[in-house]
Motif scaffolding. Structure first.
Motif, PDB file in Angstrom:
ATOM      1  N   LEU A 153       0.822  -1.208   0.000  1.00  0.00           N
ATOM      2  CA  LEU A 153       0.000   0.000   0.000  1.00  0.00           C
ATOM      3  C   LEU A 153       0.854   1.255   0.000  1.00  0.00           C
ATOM      4  N   SER A 154       0.565   2.134  -0.921  1.00  0.00           N
ATOM      5  CA  SER A 154       1.175   3.458  -0.954  1.00  0.00           C
ATOM      6  C   SER A 154       0.267   4.415  -0.201  1.00  0.00           C
ATOM      7  N   ASN A 155       0.847   5.431   0.417  1.00  0.00           N
ATOM      8  CA  ASN A 155       0.017   6.503   0.957  1.00  0.00           C
ATOM      9  C   ASN A 155      -0.820   7.057  -0.200  1.00  0.00           C
ATOM     10  N   GLY A 156      -2.096   7.340   0.056  1.00  0.00           N
ATOM     11  CA  GLY A 156      -2.966   7.825  -1.009  1.00  0.00           C
ATOM     12  C   GLY A 156      -3.594   6.720  -1.831  1.00  0.00           C
ATOM     13  N   PHE A 157      -3.529   5.455  -1.356  1.00  0.00           N
ATOM     14  CA  PHE A 157      -4.146   4.339  -2.083  1.00  0.00           C
ATOM     15  C   PHE A 157      -5.670   4.439  -2.018  1.00  0.00           C
ATOM     16  N   GLU A 158      -6.334   3.751  -2.939  1.00  0.00           N
ATOM     17  CA  GLU A 158      -7.797   3.690  -2.917  1.00  0.00           C
ATOM     18  C   GLU A 158      -8.229   2.491  -2.077  1.00  0.00           C
ATOM     19  N   PHE A 207      -4.636   8.134  -5.862  1.00  0.00           N
ATOM     20  CA  PHE A 207      -4.727   9.452  -6.488  1.00  0.00           C
ATOM     21  C   PHE A 207      -3.443  10.261  -6.299  1.00  0.00           C
ATOM     22  N   GLU A 208      -3.015  10.907  -7.362  1.00  0.00           N
ATOM     23  CA  GLU A 208      -1.852  11.780  -7.282  1.00  0.00           C
ATOM     24  C   GLU A 208      -2.072  12.877  -6.254  1.00  0.00           C
ATOM     25  N   GLU A 209      -3.300  13.417  -6.208  1.00  0.00           N
ATOM     26  CA  GLU A 209      -3.622  14.502  -5.274  1.00  0.00           C
ATOM     27  C   GLU A 209      -3.498  14.064  -3.818  1.00  0.00           C
ATOM     28  N   ALA A 210      -3.591  12.767  -3.564  1.00  0.00           N
ATOM     29  CA  ALA A 210      -3.472  12.240  -2.200  1.00  0.00           C
ATOM     30  C   ALA A 210      -2.061  11.751  -1.902  1.00  0.00           C
ATOM     31  N   GLY A 211      -1.138  11.973  -2.845  1.00  0.00           N
ATOM     32  CA  GLY A 211       0.265  11.620  -2.630  1.00  0.00           C
ATOM     33  C   GLY A 211       0.646  10.211  -3.025  1.00  0.00           C
ATOM     34  N   PHE A 212      -0.178   9.548  -3.829  1.00  0.00           N
ATOM     35  CA  PHE A 212       0.065   8.144  -4.179  1.00  0.00           C
ATOM     36  C   PHE A 212       1.456   7.909  -4.748  1.00  0.00           C
ATOM     37  N   TYR A 213       1.904   8.751  -5.659  1.00  0.00           N
ATOM     38  CA  TYR A 213       3.155   8.478  -6.368  1.00  0.00           C
ATOM     39  C   TYR A 213       4.398   8.771  -5.531  1.00  0.00           C
TER      40      TYR A 213
END
Length: 203
Positions: free
Chosen positions: A10-15, A79-85
């Motif tokens: 899981l990445s931060n900003g995952f769905e 989401f990129e906006e949630a810092g996923f990448y």
């Protein structure tokens, strides 16, 4: 029967939805199917916040992962906006993807979860897909990593599973279950979860 361990990375900003399909489908299999699957959640942080602010505490940290202890890797998008990448494109995240692929272990991704696969290099020269809407921006990004992008909901290239959008998430989880166990077992779990035969609403 040998337990098939799946690392849910899981990445931060995952769905949250895209992650939950793996815990649900493989959990149903553990309880009601052939009993062979176990999911372990993992992240780069002790606390992870999903796209819509749902927070989880992963069971292990990525730095403690021993790839030899796992049979498959699952990566939901975000989401990129949630810092996923930030997490998903980090070297530590990409390194684990490469190690799973080097061992020919299954890697299942949902939606933009395919992009760290692309960036890691494991999809180079292979077939895959990712989020297909928004003028195909994410598919263009995947193609830039040398991936042969297919306009299909789910694409399987040997040990790698990629998909086009959140609606495919359950399909990815069932594809992973089938690859880990068998087609008959997967059908049995689908049936137990009510996917078929069609739910009868008549009394």
């Amino acid at each position: 029967m040998k337990t098939k361990k799946v690392l849910l990375l899981l990445s931060n900003g995952f769905e949250a939805y895209e992650a939950s399909v793996f815990t649900d489908v493989l959990g149903w299999n553990k309880q009601e199917g052939d009993g062979s699957t176990e999911v372990i959640t993992c992240g780069l942080r002790k606390e992870l916040k999903c796209t819509w602010n749902f927070t989880i505490l992963p069971e292990i940290q990525l730095s403690d992962v021993d790839v030899t202890m796992f049979d498959a890797l699952a990566i939901p998008g975000g989401f990129e906006e949630a810092g996923f990448y930030v997490d998903a494109f980090s070297e530590e995240f990409l390194s684990v993807i490469r190690k799973f692929d080097q061992e020919k272990k299954i890697i299942a991704s949902v939606c933009v979860g395919a992009l760290p696969l692309g960036k890691s290099g494991v999809l180079k020269g292979r077939k895959g897909t990712t989020y297909h809407l928004n003028n195909g921006l994410r598919q263009q990004e995947l193609a830039a990593f040398g991936v042969q992008v297919m306009n299909q909901p789910i694409v399987v290239d040997k040990n790698l599973i990629t998909s086009s959008c959140p609606s495919t998430a359950l399909g990815v989880a069932f594809t992973l279950l089938e690859m880990l166990t068998s087609a008959d077992n997967c059908r049995n779990v689908k049936n137990l979860m009510g996917f078929y035969p069609p739910y009868n609403t008549t009394n």
